[in-house]
Write a protein that holds these residues in place. Structure first.
Motif, PDB file in Angstrom:
ATOM      1  N   TYR A   1      50.619  64.665  64.365  1.00 38.50           N
ATOM      2  CA  TYR A   1      50.366  63.352  64.960  1.00 38.50           C
ATOM      3  C   TYR A   1      48.995  63.297  65.597  1.00 38.50           C
ATOM      4  N   ASN A   2      48.573  62.060  65.841  1.00 30.90           N
ATOM      5  CA  ASN A   2      47.291  61.813  66.481  1.00 30.90           C
ATOM      6  C   ASN A   2      47.482  60.729  67.536  1.00 30.90           C
TER       7      ASN A   2
ATOM      8  N   GLU B   1      47.051  51.813  66.907  1.00 28.15           N
ATOM      9  CA  GLU B   1      48.422  52.102  67.278  1.00 28.15           C
ATOM     10  C   GLU B   1      48.471  53.029  68.502  1.00 28.15           C
ATOM     11  N   ASP B   2      49.659  53.171  69.092  1.00 28.85           N
ATOM     12  CA  ASP B   2      49.833  54.133  70.186  1.00 28.85           C
ATOM     13  C   ASP B   2      49.785  55.563  69.656  1.00 28.85           C
ATOM     14  N   VAL B   3      50.495  55.792  68.546  1.00 26.62           N
ATOM     15  CA  VAL B   3      50.596  57.121  67.955  1.00 26.62           C
ATOM     16  C   VAL B   3      50.514  56.997  66.441  1.00 26.62           C
ATOM     17  N   GLU B   4      49.743  57.874  65.830  1.00 26.44           N
ATOM     18  CA  GLU B   4      49.740  57.969  64.368  1.00 26.44           C
ATOM     19  C   GLU B   4      50.601  59.167  63.980  1.00 26.44           C
ATOM     20  N   LEU B   5      51.690  58.911  63.262  1.00 25.74           N
ATOM     21  CA  LEU B   5      52.569  59.973  62.771  1.00 25.74           C
ATOM     22  C   LEU B   5      52.118  60.334  61.364  1.00 25.74           C
TER      23      LEU B   5
ATOM     24  N   ILE C   1      50.184  60.849  54.210  1.00 22.44           N
ATOM     25  CA  ILE C   1      50.931  59.644  54.579  1.00 22.44           C
ATOM     26  C   ILE C   1      50.941  59.498  56.089  1.00 22.44           C
ATOM     27  N   SER C   2      50.797  58.266  56.559  1.00 25.02           N
ATOM     28  CA  SER C   2      50.843  57.982  57.990  1.00 25.02           C
ATOM     29  C   SER C   2      51.783  56.821  58.293  1.00 25.02           C
ATOM     30  N   ILE C   3      52.267  56.809  59.530  1.00 25.28           N
ATOM     31  CA  ILE C   3      53.046  55.697  60.075  1.00 25.28           C
ATOM     32  C   ILE C   3      52.381  55.319  61.395  1.00 25.28           C
ATOM     33  N   VAL C   4      52.176  54.035  61.622  1.00 27.11           N
ATOM     34  CA  VAL C   4      51.616  53.596  62.900  1.00 27.11           C
ATOM     35  C   VAL C   4      52.772  53.306  63.853  1.00 27.11           C
ATOM     36  N   CYS C   5      52.695  53.876  65.035  1.00 27.27           N
ATOM     37  CA  CYS C   5      53.835  53.817  65.955  1.00 27.27           C
ATOM     38  C   CYS C   5      53.465  53.124  67.257  1.00 27.27           C
ATOM     39  N   ASP C   6      54.358  52.263  67.708  1.00 29.12           N
ATOM     40  CA  ASP C   6      54.264  51.604  69.007  1.00 29.12           C
ATOM     41  C   ASP C   6      55.377  52.194  69.872  1.00 29.12           C
ATOM     42  N   ALA C   7      55.015  53.025  70.859  1.00 27.60           N
ATOM     43  CA  ALA C   7      55.995  53.716  71.707  1.00 27.60           C
ATOM     44  C   ALA C   7      56.280  52.868  72.943  1.00 27.60           C
TER      45      ALA C   7
ATOM     46  N   VAL D   1      49.186  54.418  54.583  1.00 22.33           N
ATOM     47  CA  VAL D   1      50.047  54.058  55.710  1.00 22.33           C
ATOM     48  C   VAL D   1      51.223  53.254  55.166  1.00 22.33           C
ATOM     49  N   ILE D   2      52.437  53.777  55.323  1.00 20.82           N
ATOM     50  CA  ILE D   2      53.603  53.166  54.685  1.00 20.82           C
ATOM     51  C   ILE D   2      54.289  52.111  55.547  1.00 20.82           C
ATOM     52  N   GLY D   3      53.912  52.020  56.828  1.00 18.83           N
ATOM     53  CA  GLY D   3      54.533  51.009  57.675  1.00 18.83           C
ATOM     54  C   GLY D   3      54.435  51.374  59.135  1.00 18.83           C
ATOM     55  N   GLY D   4      55.289  50.724  59.932  1.00 16.14           N
ATOM     56  CA  GLY D   4      55.252  50.927  61.367  1.00 16.14           C
ATOM     57  C   GLY D   4      56.564  51.469  61.905  1.00 16.14           C
ATOM     58  N   LEU D   5      56.505  51.958  63.141  1.00 13.72           N
ATOM     59  CA  LEU D   5      57.688  52.442  63.855  1.00 13.72           C
ATOM     60  C   LEU D   5      57.590  51.966  65.296  1.00 13.72           C
ATOM     61  N   VAL D   6      58.680  51.405  65.817  1.00 16.84           N
ATOM     62  CA  VAL D   6      58.767  51.056  67.228  1.00 16.84           C
ATOM     63  C   VAL D   6      59.850  51.926  67.847  1.00 16.84           C
ATOM     64  N   THR D   7      59.496  52.683  68.889  1.00 21.46           N
ATOM     65  CA  THR D   7      60.465  53.524  69.580  1.00 21.46           C
ATOM     66  C   THR D   7      60.743  52.905  70.952  1.00 21.46           C
ATOM     67  N   TYR D   8      62.001  53.018  71.424  1.00 16.63           N
ATOM     68  CA  TYR D   8      62.390  52.295  72.637  1.00 16.63           C
ATOM     69  C   TYR D   8      63.744  52.802  73.125  1.00 16.63           C
TER      70      TYR D   8
END
Length: 323
Positions: A88-89, A98-102, A107-113, A151-158
């Protein structure tokens, strides 16, 4: 539930900022150091840290402590992905990122934590605050241009304690085929980590293949969760009943953590009450006590107005009038 894990990030923040008046610190330095320290936790302890992640209610909104706590949460999500087998970055440039790049391979996913207070005024956040598809599209485009990665999409963690009770626009947004965004609460991430030996990352990434997997785009909460639950159960080879039982156990632990956060708020109330009673005990004269009580009520009910008067007196003057 280990209390040290419940307040893992709170202890770090409180050590750096015993109060909001302390000078600002270099957040990146703190995050880099804690990134190495958190690796020493075993998976069970890390899971407790993750599912207990709430901004302490007594932190001032948008203050230094909240900002550091939020950054540590973003690092936590990256650490979860690292434990799953990826990399991750944490972008240092926040505008348009993004908050976090997985990361996994190319392949990457852009993440909003997301991390919330337990005492926020609404059960669930405003949908537009929770997810902005236009922002996710921007993050994806910027990352693909700057890195050349797919980048295949996004992820929201909560936290699921802040999820919508019924159908919502958020589920429609999170089943969008053109920009697939998966939303995962921390206990579901914990379950994946618990069974990580059964998880192939390439297979996990297929969860974002909404078109191939026949995901229907609509507002129904059950539609979204039927898909996610079924996919994860197949991925880690457990039944739906076992999945529900696992979630029930995690929810029990989350509520134990909530009780600890609640205790802190209650203790603060009790301390103030005790202090007030001690102040009143020193009065022998009823009129003096009335005057004291009135001044305290005025100070409480007019706190904002008194703050404005303080600022007016401190800043709104002309030096040439001092002569």
């Amino acid at each position: 539930m280990n209390i040290d894990n419940v307040f893992y990030f709170k202890r770090i923040v409180d050590k750096k900022y015993p109060d909001e008046d302390r000078p600002a610190i270099n957040i990146q330095t703190v995050v880099d150091r804690e990134k190495e320290r958190i690796k020493k936790l075993n998976d069970s302890d890390f899971i407790e840290v993750m599912i207990s992640c709430f901004i302490p209610d007594l932190y001032s909104g948008m203050g230094k402590r909240e900002k550091l706590f939020t950054k540590l949460t973003e690092m936590m999500v990256g650490e979860w992905w690292r434990r799953m087998g990826g990399d991750y970055n944490l972008p240092t440039k926040k505008s348009g990122t993004e908050d976090v790049e997985l990361k996994y391979g190319n392949i990457s996913i852009v993440c909003d934590a997301k991390v919330f207070r337990l005492g926020r005024s609404q059960k669930a956040p405003n949908v537009k605050d929770f997810l902005k598809l236009a922002s996710v599209v921007l993050w994806i485009n910027n990352l693909e241009k700057s890195s050349g990665r797919t980048v295949i999409g996004g992820l929201v963690t909560y936290s699921s304690l802040h999820e919508w009770e019924s159908d919502s626009e958020v589920y429609e947004e999170c089943t969008n085929h053109s920009t697939p965004v998966v939303m995962l609460p921390y206990e579901v991430m914990a379950l994946l980590l618990k069974y990580k030996a059964r998880v192939s990352i390439p297979e996990l990434l297929k969860m974002w293949n909404y078109s191939e997997n026949g995901v229907q785009t609509n507002r129904r909460k059950s539609n979204y969760w039927d898909y996610i639950t079924s996919f994860i159960c197949n991925l880690i080879s457990i039944s739906i009943d076992d999945y529900q039982q696992e979630m029930k156990l995690y929810h029990r632990e989350i509520l134990l953590a909530v009780a600890e956060y609640r205790r802190i708020v209650q203790e603060t109330i009790d301390e103030v009450k005790k202090s007030i009673i001690e102040d009143l005990d020193r009065f022998d004269n009823v009129d003096e006590m009335k005057s004291y009580v009135a001044s305290e009520i005025i100070r409480r009910d007019n706190a904002l107005a008194l703050y404005y008067l303080q600022r007016i007196d401190a800043f709104r003057y002309y030096r040439d009038q001092d002569e």
